[in-house]
Design a protein around this motif. Structure first.
Motif, short mmCIF file in Angstrom:
data_model
loop_
_atom_site.label_atom_id
_atom_site.label_comp_id
_atom_site.label_asym_id
_atom_site.label_seq_id
_atom_site.Cartn_x
_atom_site.Cartn_y
_atom_site.Cartn_z
N ARG A 498 23.35 46.82 103.24
CA ARG A 498 24.72 46.69 102.74
C ARG A 498 24.85 45.61 101.66
O ARG A 498 25.86 45.54 100.97
CB ARG A 498 25.65 46.34 103.91
N LEU A 499 23.88 44.76 101.53
CA LEU A 499 23.98 43.60 100.65
C LEU A 499 23.53 43.88 99.22
O LEU A 499 23.60 43.00 98.37
CB LEU A 499 23.16 42.44 101.22
N GLU A 500 23.07 45.10 98.95
CA GLU A 500 22.61 45.40 97.59
C GLU A 500 23.73 45.21 96.57
O GLU A 500 23.51 44.61 95.51
CB GLU A 500 22.06 46.82 97.53
N LEU A 501 24.91 45.72 96.87
CA LEU A 501 26.03 45.55 95.95
C LEU A 501 26.42 44.09 95.83
O LEU A 501 26.84 43.63 94.76
CB LEU A 501 27.23 46.39 96.42
N CYS A 502 26.27 43.35 96.92
CA CYS A 502 26.61 41.93 96.91
C CYS A 502 25.70 41.15 95.95
O CYS A 502 26.15 40.22 95.28
CB CYS A 502 26.51 41.35 98.32
N VAL A 503 24.43 41.52 95.90
CA VAL A 503 23.51 40.87 94.97
C VAL A 503 23.97 41.09 93.53
O VAL A 503 24.05 40.16 92.72
CB VAL A 503 22.08 41.40 95.17
N ILE A 504 24.32 42.33 93.22
CA ILE A 504 24.82 42.65 91.87
C ILE A 504 26.10 41.88 91.58
O ILE A 504 26.27 41.28 90.51
CB ILE A 504 25.06 44.16 91.74
N SER A 505 27.02 41.89 92.53
CA SER A 505 28.32 41.23 92.34
C SER A 505 28.17 39.72 92.20
O SER A 505 28.87 39.09 91.40
CB SER A 505 29.24 41.55 93.53
N GLY A 506 27.28 39.13 92.99
CA GLY A 506 27.09 37.68 92.94
C GLY A 506 26.63 37.22 91.57
O GLY A 506 27.17 36.26 91.01
N TRP A 507 25.63 37.89 91.02
CA TRP A 507 25.14 37.49 89.70
C TRP A 507 26.13 37.87 88.60
O TRP A 507 26.22 37.19 87.58
CB TRP A 507 23.76 38.10 89.45
N SER A 508 26.91 38.93 88.80
CA SER A 508 27.97 39.27 87.85
C SER A 508 28.99 38.14 87.78
O SER A 508 29.48 37.79 86.70
CB SER A 508 28.67 40.57 88.27
N LEU A 509 29.30 37.57 88.94
CA LEU A 509 30.28 36.49 88.99
C LEU A 509 29.77 35.24 88.26
O LEU A 509 30.52 34.55 87.56
CB LEU A 509 30.61 36.16 90.44
N VAL A 510 28.49 34.94 88.43
CA VAL A 510 27.90 33.79 87.73
C VAL A 510 28.02 33.97 86.23
O VAL A 510 28.49 33.09 85.50
CB VAL A 510 26.42 33.61 88.15
N ILE A 511 27.58 35.13 85.74
CA ILE A 511 27.65 35.41 84.30
C ILE A 511 29.09 35.37 83.81
O ILE A 511 29.39 34.80 82.75
CB ILE A 511 27.01 36.78 84.01
N ALA A 512 29.99 35.96 84.61
CA ALA A 512 31.39 36.07 84.18
C ALA A 512 32.05 34.71 84.01
O ALA A 512 32.81 34.49 83.06
CB ALA A 512 32.17 36.91 85.19
N MET A 513 31.77 33.77 84.93
CA MET A 513 32.43 32.48 84.83
C MET A 513 31.96 31.68 83.62
O MET A 513 32.76 31.03 82.93
CB MET A 513 32.20 31.67 86.11
#
Length: 631
Positions: A498-513
């Protein structure tokens, strides 16, 4: 079509050395996954042919109280035929079948299982729970622990079937899961509307803060409390409204809370001093939290596992759409010179419309309450007082449920490193959402000269990112998960998937900020931070859905308590972040303030990766997770 992974035949040999071999049976009811959860344990398998006969709700019935001897005899014979077909010895009753299945797996080098099927409750996005499987059919409250299920099974076996206990008959239209598909989708839309109302109200004052400062004469920090206190109400409400709806039904709680919530909006609109508006906002948040808890539970009431995932994933947009719309409406009020009080009058009208919709269109969906009404009607029609529904005899004393409601969420949170890490990550992301209401004016009003309405419209980028995250989940992530679930069947899929999307989202958030911060200069076109806000939306909603599923899959029966604790902590973060956002952006500037959040996101980004690697070992040591693996 069912996506239950146990619906596929799989040879034993494929899984004899599976790294996540399950010791205890797993009853899953995936609230956002789209797969029905009795994904119990293992299935009776013919080792020669590789043919599997799943032991789930559809083929085993040891949970059910049979209404007549003939029906019981028929189902017992049905189970015997399954045993013959799977190459197992013919048994005279279902208990023998269960023991034989466990023994046969022991011979194959598998760990013996303790039950055929389980019915972990379905859980809503903010912790509201609904019974599933036989528990829903019999009108029993949702369980909150595996021990409670064991006790319930023991009571059933000891007492035997009770002919006076009212249950749902097969295909009975009183059962919410048998209502028309169109009608249930309509109720799902209403559930989303109620959550939209609540979260819309949470962020609305962000566009009229300056007007309120002029009228009340308070500082910007006090003005920010109008948002923070409302979100703080989300900490208190779920503790009350979820358990109360399990005693009195969804509909009465919806009606009572919306009547009071509507009154709180009137109080805000008529406030004459600082104390009154702050008190009304806090009380408004407490009562507005009812749809957060109970709307998700209502969706779990009406949908089975085959469609619940679709409904819940779309429903997940509502908690993030509301905060995006609030600044737009409030900004329009401010720019047009309309009195700031009209923000609260609009909220009053919106709440009043929702109240009318609830009263006229939303029936009772909680199965135990429906059966209590059915029992009352049977007693009246037949003049036979022995008819009863389990909810009528349930222990409603608060002392009996105090541990599950108040203590257990924090006990799990304190004892579970997995849950603590996930909760802190979710809370950080949730706090970031409300921090944006203070950060956006620094970027778009001060740097780019936007007015309040234009600043509010910039939140559409954030909302669009949330929509993209849901589409990504429904079209790519979830089908990928279902293919994996079928591949490992009959073993239940590992929660770490279930955490595959979380990995994508987590790094997306880093880049986004970092993107949001370092493109906030007035010399750079305003569309760049708007797009960065869209990526923030992808990160926040994707992470929310992913981690929610993970908690459900890890804790099953205790998931409601786990999510309750997570919801309280998350709401505290949502209330706290706006309080320091203004000072942080003032002292550090938009670039470094956003970078600070980006660095914190960078520190937390490895959490899902660590859980993917060490999750099985952590689950094996957990006192609350039934997903224990064999070594």
């Amino acid at each position: 079509m069912s996506t239950n992974p146990l619906d596929l035949g799989t040879p034993i040999g494929e899984h004899a050395e599976h790294p996540n071999l399950i010791v205890e049976s797993q009853g899953r009811d995936r609230s956002v996954s789209g797969s029905e959860s009795p994904t119990p344990t293992l299935a009776a398998t013919n080792g020669t042919t590789g043919h599997q006969q799943p032991l789930n709700e559809k083929t085993t019935h040891h949970h059910n109280h049979h209404r007549s001897p003939s029906l019981k005899s028929h189902k017992s014979h049905h189970s015997e035929k399954h045993a013959q077909h799977a190459g197992l010895p013919v048994t005279s009753n279902e208990k023998n079948l269960e023991r034989t299945t466990s023994a046969r797996y022991g011979e194959a080098g598998m760990v013996p299982i303790s039950r055929q099927s389980s019915t972990a409750p379905a859980v809503g996005l903010f912790g509201g729970v609904a019974p599933t499987g036989p528990d829903a059919e019999e009108g029993l409250r949702p369980m909150r622990s595996r021990e409670e299920e064991d006790e319930r099974d023991a009571e059933r076996e000891k007492a035997g079937p009770d002919p006076w206990a009212v249950k749902f008959e097969p295909g009975e239209k009183l059962n919410p899961k048998n209502w028309g598909v169109g009608y249930r989708w309509g109720l799902t839309g209403i559930a989303g509307l109620l959550v939209l109302n609540s979260t819309f109200a949470s962020s609305s004052p962000s566009g009229i803060i300056q007007d309120m400062e002029v009228y009340f004469g308070f500082s910007q920090e006090v003005a920010t409390l109008t948002i923070a206190l409302f979100v703080a109400g989300y900490c208190i409400g779920p503790i009350l409204w979820g358990p109360l709806s399990e005693s009195y039904g969804r509909r009465p709680i919806f009606i009572v809370t919306f009547v009071v919530y509507t009154g709180m909006q009137v109080g805000c609109a008529l406030s004459k001093n600082t104390a009154s508006i702050l008190i009304f906002r806090l009380l408004g948040g407490i009562f507005a939290s009812a749809p957060l808890t109970n709307s998700g539970a209502m969706i779990a009431d009406i949908w089975d596992g085959d469609h619940r995932g679709q409904a819940m994933s779309l429903f997940a947009l509502a908690p993030f759409a509301g905060p995006s719309i609030g600044p737009i409406v409030a900004g329009a009020i401010s720019v047009t010179g309309t009195d700031w009080r009209w923000v609260f009058w609009i909220l009053t009208i919106f709440a009043g419309v929702c109240l009318v919709v609830i009263v006229t269109l939303v029936p009772e969906t909680y199965a135990p309450k429906i059966l209590a009404t059915k029992a009352k009607k049977l007693r009246k029609d037949t003049q036979e007082e022995r008819w009863y529904a389990p909810l009528e005899r349930a222990d409603n004393r608060w002392r009996a449920r105090l541990y599950d409601i108040l203590a257990k969420p924090f006990v799990i949170l304190a004892l579970e490193p997995m849950l603590l890490a996930v909760t802190m990550y979710m809370s950080f992301v949730y706090g970031l959402v409300y921090l944006l209401f203070e950060a956006y004016p620094f970027v778009f009003v001060y740097n780019h000269g936007f007015n309040a309405l234009q600043n509010g419209l910039c939140f559409l980028g954030f909302f669009t990112g949330g929509v993209i995250a849901v589409i990504l989940f429904v079209t790519i992530i979830e089908p990928r998960y279902q293919r994996y679930a079928k591949r490992v069947a009959p073993l239940p899929p590992a929660p770490e998937k279930r955490l595959e999307l979380c990995v994508i989202s987590g790094w997306s958030l880093v880049i986004a900020m970092f993107w949001f911060g370092w493109t906030s200069y007035s010399s750079i076109h305003w569309i760049s931070p708007v797009i960065a806000g869209g990526l923030i939306g992808v990160g926040t909603l994707g992470m929310f859905v992913s981690l929610f599923n993970y908690i459900i899959d890890v804790y099953l029966w205790s998931a409601a308590s786990a999510l309750a604790g997570a919801t309280i902590v998350r709401s505290l973060f949502g209330a706290a972040f706006p309080l320091f956002a203004t000072q942080m952006y003032t002292k550090l500037g938009t670039q470094w303030a956003s970078s600070l959040i980006g660095f914190l996101a960078l520190v937390m980004a490895p959490i899902p990766i660590v859980l993917m690697i060490y999750g099985p070992k952590l689950r094996a040591r957990s006192k609350f997770s039934p997903n224990k693996v064999a070594h």
